[in-house]
Scaffold this motif. Structure first.
Motif, PDB file in Angstrom:
ATOM      1  N   SER A 179       0.827  -1.206   0.000  1.00 38.68           N
ATOM      2  CA  SER A 179       0.000   0.000   0.000  1.00 38.68           C
ATOM      3  C   SER A 179       0.867   1.264   0.000  1.00 38.68           C
ATOM      4  O   SER A 179       0.561   2.235  -0.700  1.00 38.68           O
ATOM      5  N   VAL A 180       1.955   1.243   0.766  1.00 41.19           N
ATOM      6  CA  VAL A 180       2.838   2.415   0.808  1.00 41.19           C
ATOM      7  C   VAL A 180       3.557   2.584  -0.524  1.00 41.19           C
ATOM      8  O   VAL A 180       3.727   3.704  -1.022  1.00 41.19           O
ATOM      9  N   PHE A 181       3.980   1.493  -1.127  1.00 43.09           N
ATOM     10  CA  PHE A 181       4.633   1.540  -2.435  1.00 43.09           C
ATOM     11  C   PHE A 181       3.715   2.198  -3.464  1.00 43.09           C
ATOM     12  O   PHE A 181       4.139   3.058  -4.240  1.00 43.09           O
ATOM     13  N   ARG A 182       2.429   1.809  -3.449  1.00 39.25           N
ATOM     14  CA  ARG A 182       1.472   2.415  -4.379  1.00 39.25           C
ATOM     15  C   ARG A 182       1.322   3.911  -4.109  1.00 39.25           C
ATOM     16  O   ARG A 182       1.263   4.718  -5.036  1.00 39.25           O
ATOM     17  N   GLN A 183       1.251   4.280  -2.836  1.00 41.55           N
ATOM     18  CA  GLN A 183       1.106   5.698  -2.507  1.00 41.55           C
ATOM     19  C   GLN A 183       2.329   6.499  -2.955  1.00 41.55           C
ATOM     20  O   GLN A 183       2.200   7.597  -3.498  1.00 41.55           O
ATOM     21  N   VAL A 184       3.521   5.936  -2.736  1.00 48.81           N
ATOM     22  CA  VAL A 184       4.749   6.626  -3.136  1.00 48.81           C
ATOM     23  C   VAL A 184       4.776   6.834  -4.649  1.00 48.81           C
ATOM     24  O   VAL A 184       5.074   7.939  -5.143  1.00 48.81           O
ATOM     25  N   THR A 185       4.470   5.783  -5.402  1.00 45.62           N
ATOM     26  CA  THR A 185       4.520   5.904  -6.863  1.00 45.62           C
ATOM     27  C   THR A 185       3.431   6.833  -7.388  1.00 45.62           C
ATOM     28  O   THR A 185       3.630   7.524  -8.392  1.00 45.62           O
ATOM     29  N   GLN A 186       2.274   6.868  -6.719  1.00 44.42           N
ATOM     30  CA  GLN A 186       1.215   7.792  -7.138  1.00 44.42           C
ATOM     31  C   GLN A 186       1.630   9.239  -6.911  1.00 44.42           C
ATOM     32  O   GLN A 186       1.382  10.110  -7.752  1.00 44.42           O
ATOM     33  N   ILE A 187       2.247   9.509  -5.758  1.00 42.25           N
ATOM     34  CA  ILE A 187       2.725  10.877  -5.483  1.00 42.25           C
ATOM     35  C   ILE A 187       3.723  11.306  -6.553  1.00 42.25           C
ATOM     36  O   ILE A 187       3.689  12.422  -7.076  1.00 42.25           O
ATOM     37  N   GLN A 188       4.623  10.376  -6.899  1.00 45.34           N
ATOM     38  CA  GLN A 188       5.635  10.688  -7.905  1.00 45.34           C
ATOM     39  C   GLN A 188       5.000  10.894  -9.281  1.00 45.34           C
ATOM     40  O   GLN A 188       5.324  11.842 -10.000  1.00 45.34           O
ATOM     41  N   THR A 189       4.051  10.026  -9.640  1.00 44.95           N
ATOM     42  CA  THR A 189       3.418  10.085 -10.958  1.00 44.95           C
ATOM     43  C   THR A 189       2.643  11.381 -11.156  1.00 44.95           C
ATOM     44  O   THR A 189       2.662  11.978 -12.235  1.00 44.95           O
ATOM     45  N   PHE A 190       1.954  11.815 -10.103  1.00 46.08           N
ATOM     46  CA  PHE A 190       1.087  12.988 -10.236  1.00 46.08           C
ATOM     47  C   PHE A 190       1.729  14.277  -9.722  1.00 46.08           C
ATOM     48  O   PHE A 190       1.043  15.228  -9.359  1.00 46.08           O
ATOM     49  N   GLY A 245       3.762  15.059  -7.067  1.00 50.86           N
ATOM     50  CA  GLY A 245       3.937  15.432  -5.665  1.00 50.86           C
ATOM     51  C   GLY A 245       5.383  15.772  -5.365  1.00 50.86           C
ATOM     52  O   GLY A 245       6.288  15.498  -6.156  1.00 50.86           O
ATOM     53  N   ASN A 246       5.613  16.371  -4.215  1.00 52.83           N
ATOM     54  CA  ASN A 246       6.995  16.743  -3.896  1.00 52.83           C
ATOM     55  C   ASN A 246       7.669  15.671  -3.039  1.00 52.83           C
ATOM     56  O   ASN A 246       7.015  14.817  -2.435  1.00 52.83           O
ATOM     57  N   ASN A 247       8.995  15.747  -3.010  1.00 48.96           N
ATOM     58  CA  ASN A 247       9.784  14.735  -2.308  1.00 48.96           C
ATOM     59  C   ASN A 247       9.522  14.731  -0.804  1.00 48.96           C
ATOM     60  O   ASN A 247       9.636  13.689  -0.151  1.00 48.96           O
ATOM     61  N   ASP A 248       9.196  15.877  -0.242  1.00 46.47           N
ATOM     62  CA  ASP A 248       8.935  15.929   1.196  1.00 46.47           C
ATOM     63  C   ASP A 248       7.758  15.037   1.575  1.00 46.47           C
ATOM     64  O   ASP A 248       7.786  14.355   2.609  1.00 46.47           O
ATOM     65  N   ASP A 249       6.711  15.053   0.741  1.00 47.45           N
ATOM     66  CA  ASP A 249       5.560  14.178   1.005  1.00 47.45           C
ATOM     67  C   ASP A 249       5.979  12.709   0.970  1.00 47.45           C
ATOM     68  O   ASP A 249       5.544  11.906   1.799  1.00 47.45           O
ATOM     69  N   ILE A 250       6.813  12.366  -0.002  1.00 47.38           N
ATOM     70  CA  ILE A 250       7.275  10.980  -0.125  1.00 47.38           C
ATOM     71  C   ILE A 250       8.136  10.593   1.079  1.00 47.38           C
ATOM     72  O   ILE A 250       7.947   9.523   1.676  1.00 47.38           O
ATOM     73  N   LEU A 251       9.067  11.450   1.439  1.00 51.11           N
ATOM     74  CA  LEU A 251       9.954  11.143   2.557  1.00 51.11           C
ATOM     75  C   LEU A 251       9.186  11.038   3.870  1.00 51.11           C
ATOM     76  O   LEU A 251       9.481  10.168   4.705  1.00 51.11           O
ATOM     77  N   ASN A 252       8.207  11.886   4.065  1.00 50.64           N
ATOM     78  CA  ASN A 252       7.379  11.806   5.275  1.00 50.64           C
ATOM     79  C   ASN A 252       6.614  10.493   5.330  1.00 50.64           C
ATOM     80  O   ASN A 252       6.489   9.867   6.394  1.00 50.64           O
ATOM     81  N   LEU A 253       6.090  10.064   4.175  1.00 44.58           N
ATOM     82  CA  LEU A 253       5.346   8.807   4.121  1.00 44.58           C
ATOM     83  C   LEU A 253       6.263   7.617   4.411  1.00 44.58           C
ATOM     84  O   LEU A 253       5.897   6.703   5.170  1.00 44.58           O
ATOM     85  N   ILE A 254       7.451   7.634   3.831  1.00 44.98           N
ATOM     86  CA  ILE A 254       8.400   6.543   4.069  1.00 44.98           C
ATOM     87  C   ILE A 254       8.806   6.510   5.540  1.00 44.98           C
ATOM     88  O   ILE A 254       8.880   5.431   6.155  1.00 44.98           O
ATOM     89  N   HIS A 255       9.061   7.680   6.111  1.00 44.62           N
ATOM     90  CA  HIS A 255       9.436   7.742   7.529  1.00 44.62           C
ATOM     91  C   HIS A 255       8.307   7.217   8.414  1.00 44.62           C
ATOM     92  O   HIS A 255       8.553   6.444   9.359  1.00 44.62           O
ATOM     93  N   GLN A 256       7.088   7.609   8.106  1.00 44.99           N
ATOM     94  CA  GLN A 256       5.938   7.136   8.887  1.00 44.99           C
ATOM     95  C   GLN A 256       5.830   5.615   8.811  1.00 44.99           C
ATOM     96  O   GLN A 256       5.558   4.943   9.820  1.00 44.99           O
ATOM     97  N   PHE A 257       6.055   5.053   7.628  1.00 42.66           N
ATOM     98  CA  PHE A 257       5.937   3.607   7.446  1.00 42.66           C
ATOM     99  C   PHE A 257       7.042   2.859   8.185  1.00 42.66           C
ATOM    100  O   PHE A 257       6.785   1.888   8.904  1.00 42.66           O
ATOM    101  N   THR A 258       8.285   3.301   8.034  1.00 46.72           N
ATOM    102  CA  THR A 258       9.409   2.547   8.582  1.00 46.72           C
ATOM    103  C   THR A 258       9.590   2.750  10.082  1.00 46.72           C
ATOM    104  O   THR A 258      10.386   2.045  10.708  1.00 46.72           O
TER     105      THR A 258
END
Length: 548
Positions: free
Chosen positions: A325-336, A338-351
């Motif tokens: 689910s997180v992988f899909r969210q990360v790739t969606q942010i990138q595809t549409f 989104g900025n890197n901060d959103d991605i990094l925050n999501l990865i940090h929250q997950f890990t």
């Protein structure tokens, strides 16, 4: 599970290995008309469940439908249709069980059952559209088999919008061949010419040539029903509406699931007392692992679904902690965009969601997510060292899950041709031995990238060695979309290394098969992957040359 990197679908093979569990993976046996294996699976389940209840009745209907699938005259009794209607009364519940039921019943179902199920899907909210699309698609195929053209036309109005815009919903890619097959058969039924009938056979032939025997056989069985079937009515079918119930705890998920499936506590209280089950459902006690596993088998749930089954009627959505689910969210942010901060925050929250996660697991998850998002903070040398450590781990494992298959796609950038060969040869052995491995699409996507990368950055001799090593991708029996795309990558790499007329013809034949079968996504993928290595209009010219 989260601490050790296990995904809920990683349990599917483990679950299916126990014949006493309610069957969740009969579809391939049905598609291949493997009556002997269906009977063996049926005997294993009925022996473990001598007492009749709503789940044994549902299993009986599924097994009978599977055994009689090619017979266009086989239909459900009014009693069985009512059971099916009552078990499918909540369209928001569309997980593994419901998908399995839909695939098995749409052929023998009456006009009234198909219509009732369609009307129920219309209450689904926009967030559930991917589930609605799958349900409507299968109901549409059932209407086609019955020559129920009025219903076919009504359903096709919805489907045409969804499938012609498949790029907006990548989950639909898996079902594109079903849409293409149904579209061609519906055209043949409206205009029954030899030319239109031959188009159906061409789809089946192309699938078989590419080794996708399960889909080829599935379409043959549907075509057999279509030839001999007609509209069947059940005017006594009654709609018993139900509503999705909110569940916030594991016990509530079990209670709601049990009630939804019409099972009493006494029906499933085998490994645990009826009173203990009641206390568990009310949040006053826990169950042992053994009891939980048996309960899962009785309620057609994978073990982790008890803890992660989505409840989409409020913001409380268990299960959003998995890597998938997180992988899909990360790739969606990138595809549409989104900025890197959103991605990094999501990865940090997950890990960091759970204390005590092993460092080795966190390293792999970080590597996968950061590499997919293109936000690697480390130097190339550090990334290569991490990649090598992950490669060693994967080579030592004989059973992969979602974590490992996701990793294969992201490792391709950082490994040498020799290391890539070891990785994907190991993956081939794993998925052939364990066809229910989660994330096989990511494995084949990684293989596509690996072939393109080696051809692009290494000598022609190294590229030819790579292609010779992976020629099996052209015929391996896997129906996933990315496997189809990987075959296209092989053909295009073969042409890049040796741009002969014969190799160009192989690419053109593949492009035409992709259009005919319903894999335009593969063509999109090849255009992006080989943008710098082939003439600008090379693939477009192949598309232009296509004639239906």
């Amino acid at each position: 599970m989260t601490r050790v990197g296990i995904d809920e679908l990683d349990f599917l093979e483990f679950y299916e290995a126990n014949p006493s569990n309610f069957p969740l993976e009969l579809q391939e046996l049905i598609q291949m008309n493997n009556v002997g294996e269906l009977e063996r699976r049926k005997l294993g389940f009925t022996a473990a469940h001598p007492r009749q209840n709503s789940m044994t009745e549902l299993a009986r209907i599924l097994f009978e439908a599977g055994q009689h699938w090619p017979d266009p005259n086989y239909r459900f009794s009014e009693k069985d249709e009512q059971i099916l209607a009552d078990r499918l009364a909540v369209p928001e519940h569309f997980s593994i069980l419901e998908l399995e039921i839909f695939k098995a019943i749409v052929g023998p179902a009456s006009h009234e059952l198909l219509t009732l199920l369609w009307h129920r899907t219309q209450r689904l909210k926009k967030d559930w559209w991917q589930h609605r699309e799958m349900q409507v698609l299968l109901l549409w195929l059932g209407a086609i088999m019955d020559h129920d053209m009025t219903l076919v036309d009504r359903l096709e109005t919805d489907l045409d919008v969804w499938f012609t815009n498949y790029r907006m919903n990548t989950r639909m890619v898996e079902f594109m061949p079903n849409w293409q097959y149904g579209h061609v058969v519906a055209r043949w039924l409206r205009h029954p010419t030899v030319h239109n009938e031959n188009k159906v056979h061409h789809i089946i032939a192309d699938l078989r040539t590419m080794g996708v025997e399960t889909d080829a056989r599935w379409f043959e069985l549907m075509l057999a029903r279509t030839r001999g079937s007609q509209i069947f009515h059940n005017l006594n079918l009654i709609d018993h509406p139900k509503q999705l119930k909110l569940a916030r705890t594991a016990g509530e998920v079990v209670r709601n699931r049990r009630q939804y499936l019409g099972v009493s506590r006494s029906d499933v209280a085998v490994a645990v007392s009826e009173s203990s089950l009641g206390r568990f459902e009310n949040g006053r006690t826990q169950l042992s692992a053994a009891s939980m596993l048996q309960l899962c088998g009785d309620l057609a749930l994978l073990p982790s679904q008890i803890l992660t089954l989505p409840n989409r009627i409020d913001e409380h959505i268990p299960g959003e902690i998995s890597l998938r689910s997180v992988f899909r969210q990360v790739t969606q942010i990138q595809t549409f965009g989104g900025n890197n901060d959103d991605i990094l925050n999501l990865i940090h929250q997950f890990t960091t969601q759970l204390p005590g996660m092993p460092k080795s697991i966190v390293v792999i998850q970080n590597f996968v997510l950061r590499s997919a998002a293109g936000v690697e903070p480390n130097s190339d040398e550090e990334m290569r060292q991490q990649a090598l450590q992950i490669l060693v781990r994967l080579l030592q494992m004989n059973n992969w899950g979602a974590l490992e298959t996701h990793a294969t796609e992201e490792l391709t950038t950082w490994l040498s041709p020799e290391q890539l060969t070891m990785l994907f040869e190991k993956g081939k052995r794993v998925i052939l031995k364990h066809p229910l491995t989660v994330g096989i699409d990511y494995y084949f996507s990684g293989l596509s990238k690996a072939i393109a990368q080696v051809v692009d950055h290494y000598s022609p001799n190294v590229g030819r060695t790579m292609l010779a090593q992976f020629k099996w991708v052209l015929t391996i029996p896997d129906p996933t979309p990315m496997r189809w795309q990987a075959a296209g990558t092989w053909y295009l790499a073969n042409y890049v290394l040796a741009p002969t007329t014969a190799n160009k013809n192989l690419v053109e034949r593949y492009v035409h098969a992709s259009l005919r079968v319903g894999h335009p996504d593969a063509i999109d993928h090849l255009k992006k992957l080989w943008l710098k290595r082939v003439p600008e209009n090379f693939i477009n010219d192949c598309v232009t040359a296509y004639r239906e």
